[in-house]
Scaffold this motif. Structure first.
Motif, PDB file in Angstrom:
ATOM      1  N   LEU A 210       6.184  14.261 -15.498  1.00  0.00           N
ATOM      2  CA  LEU A 210       7.351  14.620 -16.309  1.00  0.00           C
ATOM      3  C   LEU A 210       8.567  13.794 -15.891  1.00  0.00           C
ATOM      4  CD1 LEU A 210       8.605  16.446 -18.465  1.00  0.00           C
ATOM      5  CD2 LEU A 210       9.021  18.133 -16.661  1.00  0.00           C
ATOM      6  N   ALA A 211       8.774  13.649 -14.582  1.00  0.00           N
ATOM      7  CA  ALA A 211       9.885  12.826 -14.088  1.00  0.00           C
ATOM      8  C   ALA A 211       9.706  11.375 -14.509  1.00  0.00           C
ATOM      9  CB  ALA A 211       9.995  12.929 -12.567  1.00  0.00           C
ATOM     10  N   CYS A 212       8.469  10.893 -14.496  1.00  0.00           N
ATOM     11  CA  CYS A 212       8.170   9.530 -14.942  1.00  0.00           C
ATOM     12  C   CYS A 212       8.584   9.351 -16.397  1.00  0.00           C
ATOM     13  CB  CYS A 212       6.683   9.231 -14.758  1.00  0.00           C
ATOM     14  SG  CYS A 212       6.172   7.646 -15.423  1.00  0.00           S
ATOM     15  N   TRP A 213       8.267  10.330 -17.221  1.00  0.00           N
ATOM     16  CA  TRP A 213       8.637  10.249 -18.640  1.00  0.00           C
ATOM     17  C   TRP A 213      10.156  10.183 -18.794  1.00  0.00           C
ATOM     18  CZ3 TRP A 213      11.460  13.072 -22.143  1.00  0.00           C
ATOM     19  CH2 TRP A 213      11.313  12.702 -23.474  1.00  0.00           C
ATOM     20  N   HIS A 214      10.882  11.077 -18.104  1.00  0.00           N
ATOM     21  CA  HIS A 214      12.351  11.095 -18.202  1.00  0.00           C
ATOM     22  C   HIS A 214      12.957   9.776 -17.719  1.00  0.00           C
ATOM     23  CE1 HIS A 214      13.185  15.155 -19.543  1.00  0.00           C
ATOM     24  NE2 HIS A 214      12.309  15.633 -18.657  1.00  0.00           N
ATOM     25  N   LEU A 215      12.450   9.239 -16.611  1.00  0.00           N
ATOM     26  CA  LEU A 215      12.991   7.987 -16.082  1.00  0.00           C
ATOM     27  C   LEU A 215      12.649   6.806 -16.994  1.00  0.00           C
ATOM     28  CD1 LEU A 215      12.223   8.634 -12.326  1.00  0.00           C
ATOM     29  CD2 LEU A 215      14.493   8.431 -13.355  1.00  0.00           C
TER      30      LEU A 215
ATOM     31  N   LEU B 282       7.089  16.130  -5.500  1.00  0.00           N
ATOM     32  CA  LEU B 282       6.699  16.767  -6.753  1.00  0.00           C
ATOM     33  C   LEU B 282       5.194  16.942  -6.848  1.00  0.00           C
ATOM     34  CD1 LEU B 282       8.934  14.645  -9.173  1.00  0.00           C
ATOM     35  CD2 LEU B 282       9.490  16.839  -8.125  1.00  0.00           C
ATOM     36  N   THR B 283       4.787  17.947  -7.637  1.00  0.00           N
ATOM     37  CA  THR B 283       3.369  18.062  -7.973  1.00  0.00           C
ATOM     38  C   THR B 283       3.038  16.930  -8.939  1.00  0.00           C
ATOM     39  OG1 THR B 283       3.753  19.478  -9.883  1.00  0.00           O
ATOM     40  CG2 THR B 283       3.426  20.579  -7.750  1.00  0.00           C
ATOM     41  N   ARG B 284       1.753  16.761  -9.229  1.00  0.00           N
ATOM     42  CA  ARG B 284       1.337  15.689 -10.139  1.00  0.00           C
ATOM     43  C   ARG B 284       1.970  15.879 -11.525  1.00  0.00           C
ATOM     44  NH1 ARG B 284      -0.422  10.991  -8.267  1.00  0.00           N
ATOM     45  NH2 ARG B 284      -1.948  10.057  -9.602  1.00  0.00           N
ATOM     46  N   ALA B 285       1.971  17.110 -12.030  1.00  0.00           N
ATOM     47  CA  ALA B 285       2.551  17.381 -13.351  1.00  0.00           C
ATOM     48  C   ALA B 285       4.057  17.112 -13.350  1.00  0.00           C
ATOM     49  CB  ALA B 285       2.258  18.815 -13.766  1.00  0.00           C
TER      50      ALA B 285
ATOM     51  N   TYR C 291       0.855  -1.172   0.000  1.00  0.00           N
ATOM     52  CA  TYR C 291       0.000   0.000   0.000  1.00  0.00           C
ATOM     53  C   TYR C 291       0.886   1.216   0.000  1.00  0.00           C
ATOM     54  CZ  TYR C 291      -3.008   3.697   1.642  1.00  0.00           C
ATOM     55  OH  TYR C 291      -3.677   4.875   1.762  1.00  0.00           O
ATOM     56  N   THR C 292       0.704   2.058  -0.974  1.00  0.00           N
ATOM     57  CA  THR C 292       1.443   3.294  -1.039  1.00  0.00           C
ATOM     58  C   THR C 292       0.526   4.395  -0.542  1.00  0.00           C
ATOM     59  OG1 THR C 292       2.613   2.465  -2.975  1.00  0.00           O
ATOM     60  CG2 THR C 292       2.765   4.814  -2.538  1.00  0.00           C
ATOM     61  N   PRO C 293       0.838   4.979   0.596  1.00  0.00           N
ATOM     62  CA  PRO C 293      -0.059   6.002   1.111  1.00  0.00           C
ATOM     63  C   PRO C 293      -0.074   7.233   0.221  1.00  0.00           C
ATOM     64  CG  PRO C 293       1.936   5.907   2.410  1.00  0.00           C
ATOM     65  CD  PRO C 293       2.005   4.783   1.424  1.00  0.00           C
ATOM     66  N   ARG C 294      -1.195   7.915   0.217  1.00  0.00           N
ATOM     67  CA  ARG C 294      -1.270   9.162  -0.524  1.00  0.00           C
ATOM     68  C   ARG C 294      -0.379  10.181   0.159  1.00  0.00           C
ATOM     69  NH1 ARG C 294      -6.537  10.232  -3.472  1.00  0.00           N
ATOM     70  NH2 ARG C 294      -7.327   8.158  -3.794  1.00  0.00           N
ATOM     71  N   VAL C 295       0.231  11.016  -0.648  1.00  0.00           N
ATOM     72  CA  VAL C 295       1.089  12.066  -0.107  1.00  0.00           C
ATOM     73  C   VAL C 295       0.432  13.405  -0.373  1.00  0.00           C
ATOM     74  CG1 VAL C 295       3.224  10.759  -0.338  1.00  0.00           C
ATOM     75  CG2 VAL C 295       2.445  12.150  -2.232  1.00  0.00           C
ATOM     76  N   GLN C 296       0.700  14.356   0.479  1.00  0.00           N
ATOM     77  CA  GLN C 296       0.179  15.697   0.286  1.00  0.00           C
ATOM     78  C   GLN C 296       1.117  16.415  -0.665  1.00  0.00           C
ATOM     79  OE1 GLN C 296      -2.717  16.642   1.658  1.00  0.00           O
ATOM     80  NE2 GLN C 296      -2.614  18.527   0.497  1.00  0.00           N
ATOM     81  N   ARG C 297       0.712  16.524  -1.912  1.00  0.00           N
ATOM     82  CA  ARG C 297       1.560  17.119  -2.937  1.00  0.00           C
ATOM     83  C   ARG C 297       1.458  18.639  -2.918  1.00  0.00           C
ATOM     84  NH1 ARG C 297       3.846  13.575  -6.059  1.00  0.00           N
ATOM     85  NH2 ARG C 297       3.052  11.481  -6.086  1.00  0.00           N
TER      86      ARG C 297
END
Length: 134
Positions: A90-95, A83-86, A53-59
């Motif tokens: 973007l980091a997901c794309w780069h990784l 990071l914010t959602r956006a 379970y990955t807890p939600r984080v306050q972004r």
């Protein structure tokens, strides 16, 4: 019909109770009752088994993209910024372009691995490296 609620805190006791329910189900002549007991044993097993379970984080809520924060996450510089959602997308794309796996990206960006897979599908990006320098 009698409803009984049993709370078992000890995982070892839950496993023993599940085994007892299974053995009772094997000896039961009524198929419906046996199925009910097997279901109860399965629910006990599910309660004992650890789950991810990955807890939600306050972004952060700002609308601008902090490119330096994204760079730090992509490079893996600790401590990793939140990071914010956006920015996370973007980091997901780069990784992904660098060839990182979905669980590794999820850990860095603080999202579920399924979210990484969904973002990759929506962006039309596969998990393989696309000529990026590490």
């Amino acid at each position: 019909m009698i409803a009984v609620t049993v709370r078992v805190k000890d995982p070892a006791a839950a496993r023993i109770l599940a085994e007892l329910l299974r053995s009772a189900a094997d000896a039961e002549t009524d198929r419906g009752q046996a199925r009910h007991w097997r279901g109860a044993a399965r629910r006990l097993d599910d309660a004992v088994r650890p789950f991810r379970y990955t807890p939600r984080v306050q972004r952060p809520q700002h609308t601008d993209i902090d490119h330096e924060a994204v760079r730090r996450v992509v490079r893996g510089e600790l401590p990793l910024p939140l990071l914010t959602r956006a920015e996370a997308r973007l980091a997901c794309w780069h990784l992904t372009v660098r060839g990182c796996s979905a669980p590794e990206i999820a850990e860095r960006v603080k999202v579920a691995p399924r979210t990484v897979t969904r973002w990759r599908t929506e962006d039309g990006v596969t998990g393989c490296a696309v000529g990026a320098d590490r």
